[in-house]
Structure formats: C-alpha cells, structure tokens
Design a protein around this motif. Structure first.
Motif, short mmCIF file in Angstrom:
data_model
loop_
_atom_site.label_atom_id
_atom_site.label_comp_id
_atom_site.label_asym_id
_atom_site.label_seq_id
_atom_site.Cartn_x
_atom_site.Cartn_y
_atom_site.Cartn_z
N VAL A 51 23.95 51.70 59.76
CA VAL A 51 23.93 51.40 58.36
C VAL A 51 24.93 50.13 58.16
CG1 VAL A 51 25.04 52.36 56.19
CG2 VAL A 51 23.72 53.86 57.76
N SER A 52 25.99 50.22 58.90
CA SER A 52 26.70 48.76 58.77
C SER A 52 26.50 48.13 60.24
CB SER A 52 28.44 49.01 58.78
OG SER A 52 29.16 48.05 58.79
N ALA A 53 25.62 47.04 60.09
CA ALA A 53 25.09 46.24 61.06
C ALA A 53 25.85 45.25 61.42
CB ALA A 53 23.38 46.26 60.96
N GLY A 54 26.86 44.60 61.24
CA GLY A 54 27.61 43.48 61.46
C GLY A 54 27.38 42.62 60.65
N SER A 55 27.97 41.32 60.78
CA SER A 55 27.76 40.31 59.85
C SER A 55 27.59 38.86 60.66
CB SER A 55 29.27 39.81 58.97
OG SER A 55 30.22 39.73 60.07
N LYS A 56 27.15 37.96 59.92
CA LYS A 56 27.05 36.43 60.30
C LYS A 56 27.77 35.50 59.27
CE LYS A 56 22.99 37.10 62.84
NZ LYS A 56 21.49 36.68 63.14
N ALA A 57 28.32 34.62 59.92
CA ALA A 57 29.00 33.37 59.15
C ALA A 57 27.93 32.67 58.52
CB ALA A 57 29.94 32.53 59.92
N GLN A 58 27.94 32.35 57.28
CA GLN A 58 27.07 31.52 56.51
C GLN A 58 27.57 30.10 56.17
OE1 GLN A 58 23.94 32.95 55.97
NE2 GLN A 58 24.93 34.42 57.43
N ASP A 59 28.97 29.68 56.18
CA ASP A 59 29.39 28.29 55.78
C ASP A 59 29.17 27.60 56.83
OD1 ASP A 59 29.79 29.19 53.20
OD2 ASP A 59 31.89 29.57 53.55
N VAL A 60 28.91 26.19 56.51
CA VAL A 60 29.12 25.23 57.94
C VAL A 60 29.63 24.16 57.26
CG1 VAL A 60 26.52 25.82 58.20
CG2 VAL A 60 26.64 23.98 56.59
N ASN A 61 30.30 23.32 58.32
CA ASN A 61 31.02 22.20 57.92
C ASN A 61 30.21 20.80 57.94
OD1 ASN A 61 30.74 21.35 60.42
ND2 ASN A 61 32.56 21.94 61.11
N TYR A 62 30.89 19.69 57.89
CA TYR A 62 30.16 18.61 57.72
C TYR A 62 29.35 18.29 58.90
CZ TYR A 62 33.51 15.89 60.16
OH TYR A 62 34.73 15.69 61.00
N ARG A 63 29.71 18.78 59.98
CA ARG A 63 28.89 18.49 61.30
C ARG A 63 27.92 19.44 61.64
NH1 ARG A 63 34.04 17.47 65.62
NH2 ARG A 63 34.82 15.49 64.54
N GLY A 64 27.80 20.55 60.56
CA GLY A 64 26.57 21.55 60.57
C GLY A 64 27.37 22.51 61.48
N HIS A 65 28.36 22.74 61.75
CA HIS A 65 28.95 23.87 62.50
C HIS A 65 29.40 24.97 61.48
CE1 HIS A 65 30.26 20.97 66.21
NE2 HIS A 65 28.89 21.08 65.78
N LEU A 66 29.09 26.32 61.94
CA LEU A 66 29.71 27.24 61.31
C LEU A 66 31.31 27.49 61.30
CD1 LEU A 66 27.22 30.33 62.78
CD2 LEU A 66 27.13 29.01 60.42
N VAL A 67 31.33 27.76 59.84
CA VAL A 67 32.94 27.88 59.46
C VAL A 67 33.23 29.16 59.88
CG1 VAL A 67 34.89 27.71 57.90
CG2 VAL A 67 32.93 26.05 57.93
N LYS A 68 34.18 29.57 60.82
CA LYS A 68 34.59 31.14 61.07
C LYS A 68 35.07 31.71 60.11
CE LYS A 68 34.84 30.10 66.13
NZ LYS A 68 35.80 30.59 67.37
N LYS A 69 35.77 31.25 59.25
CA LYS A 69 36.50 31.97 58.18
C LYS A 69 35.78 31.86 56.88
CE LYS A 69 41.11 31.84 60.13
NZ LYS A 69 42.62 31.55 60.04
N GLY A 70 34.66 31.30 57.08
CA GLY A 70 33.77 31.12 55.72
C GLY A 70 33.27 32.51 55.25
N VAL A 71 32.29 32.37 54.24
CA VAL A 71 31.68 33.26 53.61
C VAL A 71 30.74 34.22 54.77
CG1 VAL A 71 29.39 32.19 52.89
CG2 VAL A 71 30.44 34.54 51.82
N LYS A 72 30.85 35.76 54.81
CA LYS A 72 29.82 36.20 55.65
C LYS A 72 28.80 36.94 54.84
CE LYS A 72 33.74 37.19 59.04
NZ LYS A 72 34.77 38.01 59.59
N LEU A 73 27.67 37.18 55.67
CA LEU A 73 26.63 37.93 55.10
C LEU A 73 26.57 39.15 55.95
CD1 LEU A 73 24.19 38.35 53.24
CD2 LEU A 73 22.73 37.17 55.02
N TRP A 74 26.76 40.38 55.58
CA TRP A 74 26.81 41.53 56.06
C TRP A 74 25.35 42.12 56.03
CZ3 TRP A 74 30.97 43.44 58.85
CH2 TRP A 74 31.89 42.69 58.64
N TYR A 75 25.04 42.76 57.08
CA TYR A 75 23.66 43.52 57.41
C TYR A 75 23.62 44.97 57.04
CZ TYR A 75 21.82 38.88 58.75
OH TYR A 75 21.38 37.33 58.65
N VAL A 76 22.86 45.39 56.50
CA VAL A 76 22.77 46.82 56.18
C VAL A 76 21.33 47.47 56.74
CG1 VAL A 76 22.72 48.65 54.30
CG2 VAL A 76 23.75 46.41 53.91
N GLY A 77 21.72 48.22 57.52
CA GLY A 77 20.46 48.96 58.29
C GLY A 77 19.68 50.03 56.99
N ALA A 78 19.00 49.14 56.33
CA ALA A 78 18.49 49.74 54.91
C ALA A 78 17.60 51.18 55.33
CB ALA A 78 17.51 48.65 54.31
#
Length: 287
Positions: free
Chosen positions: A110-137
């Motif tokens: 049901v709680s299937a983890g998360s992935k960072a969504q924010d990227v910096n100017y180099r296109g790298h993910l920002v670790k402390k940026g917004v997260k998208l959480w996945y739901v085992g629907a």
C-alpha cells in the motif's frame, strides 16, 4: 469511538477538491468521519492555500471531548494540476502531507515508496525536493473490499455515518476486479467498468496509504495505549469475543478460592443443641 488517529485522502478535480477523512483504531478498525466537496480552481496556486489548506487544519471532536487533528494527508498528483500540487506539498511533508500517485502493479505494498521529482539547473534530482509517493492501489482496494465484508465491530470493521449521501456509496463501490489481458497474460485488476464517479474510492485509497505510511497497521496494544494517554483519552474496555457458534456470549468461569485446612467445629455452649456443620458460617467459609 475507538478511532484515535485521523487520516485523509484528497482527490483533485477540474473544479473542486474532494476529501474523505477516516479515523483509524486498533486492528485497523475504521470510521468515516467526514466527506466534503470544496469548490475551487486547482489551476490557481492560491486556491490550494485559501481553500484546501484551511480544511486540512480542521479539528474533529472525539466522543471523549478531545479535539483531534489530521495526522496525515495523501493528495492525488496525477490529474491536470501536477505542478500546482507539487507546489503545495513541497514544504508540507513534515506535516505528513504527501503527494501521491496510484500504482496498479500487482503485489505492490500500500505504501510503495517515493521518488524525488525536483531537478536542479544541471538536470540532477534534488534530494530534499518534492517527493512523489506511490500507492499500491490494487492492494489497497483489495484490503478495503475485504474489510467491507467484516460484519462484527472490531478489527477490520468499517463504520459509516448515517448522514453520508447515496453518492458516497456509489463512488466507493464504483470499481470491480475484472480479468484483463496484459503483456504478461491474463490478470485481474480493479477497473471502473461503467465509468462511474469514483472520487470517494480514490480518497479512501490515499487515506489507507497514509495509515500505512504512519505504520498504524503495525501498532501494538501498548502503542495504542500510549496514543490514548497522550490524548488524555480513557482506554476503552475490550469487547467480548463473539461465540464461535453464533450463540450467546460465553459466560466467564467463576474462580473459586481454594479451600483452607479443615477447622474443628466450635464447642457448643452449655445447654445449646449442637448445630449441623453444613449450616454454619465456619463451614461455608471453607468452601
């Protein structure tokens, strides 16, 4: 009410936010506390702040008189307003406000983890940026519909308010498991076959995600008692277990005190007839 922790799911539509609030108690027993439709324009960031945010600060009165706040919220990010949704949840994860996305992959927790969504100017993910959480629907829906079959109040039972509209129930039950063809072969999945409105079901799935994210399904009796003490709520007496044959509740056995050593009968007074020891208080006290 045995519900001690409030969680909510939010579905975002073109002209409104829909919210369902659930109270969770021991054994994942659930109470539907509130269902609300908030007219809004989610394309406008200020509408999230002025209309959704105040509702998420609402307190609800427990039957003990204690005011409960929402302990966590799951908000759908996969509609037409993903950017606005990220802006809203970006700095609110410490408040347990999560941006979520349903994942129909079979067997997902049901709680299937998360992935960072924010990227910096180099296109790298920002670790402390917004997260998208996945739901085992599909997993969450399996869990919910199994619980709807529970008939006796207690662990797993789902409570509904008498004031909920008929549309609430039609949306909650809008989907069904059907056999579908995939690249992996035939599998069963939850599908909205008749294309009915299903916002209540989605909100409930997101609320279940929050409950699992908060690990409410793993709490022991001792942990629930700690929550009660923190809230100043008196623990409720446990419910008697139902009889296995559906008859009358079992009668608790009466514990008899062990008999003490036999005592000699009292010496009768002069001119008083000797009494039967079976009628005496001394004899009765040895039973």
């Amino acid at each position: 009410m045995g519900g001690l922790v409030l969680v909510a799911g939010v579905d975002v539509q073109d002209d409104r936010f829909e919210v369902v609030v659930w109270a969770i108690g021991r054994g994942e027993e659930m109470w539907c506390v509130d269902y609300v439709v908030i007219p809004a324009d989610p394309a406008q960031d200020e509408e999230w702040i002025s209309k959704l945010a105040p509702y998420l600060q609402t307190t609800f009165t427990h039957e003990s008189g204690v005011e409960l706040k929402l302990s966590g919220v799951g908000i759908d990010m996969m509609g037409h307003f993903t950017h606005q949704g990220y802006n809203f949840v970006r700095f609110r994860e410490r408040q347990k406000i999560f941006g979520v996305r349903g994942d129909p992959t079979p067997g997902q927790p049901v709680s299937a983890g998360s992935k960072a969504q924010d990227v910096n100017y180099r296109g790298h993910l920002v670790k402390k940026g917004v997260k998208l959480w996945y739901v085992g629907a599909d997993t969450a829906k399996d869990l919910l519909f199994q619980r709807l079959k529970v008939r006796d109040e207690g662990p797993g039972y789902v409570h509904f308010s008498a004031g909920l509209p008929a549309a609430y129930y039609s949306q909650l039950t809008a989907e069904q498991r059907v056999l579908t063809s995939t690249a992996r072969g035939l599998v069963t999945r939850w599908v909205n076959v008749n294309r009915l409105r299903n916002e209540v079901l989605d909100c409930t799935v997101y609320a279940l995600f929050v409950a699992h994210r908060l690990a409410l399904h793993t709490k022991t009796e001792a942990a629930w008692r700690i929550i009660e003490r923190k809230l100043g709520i008196e623990p409720r007496a446990p419910r008697p277990l139902p009889p296995p044959d559906g008859g009358s509740p079992p009668v608790a056995p009466v514990a008899l005190a062990p008999a003490g050593p036999p005592q000699p009968p009292p010496r009768p007074a002069r001119r008083t007839p000797k009494k039967s020891p079976f009628a005496s208080e001394e004899w009765s006290s040895t039973l």
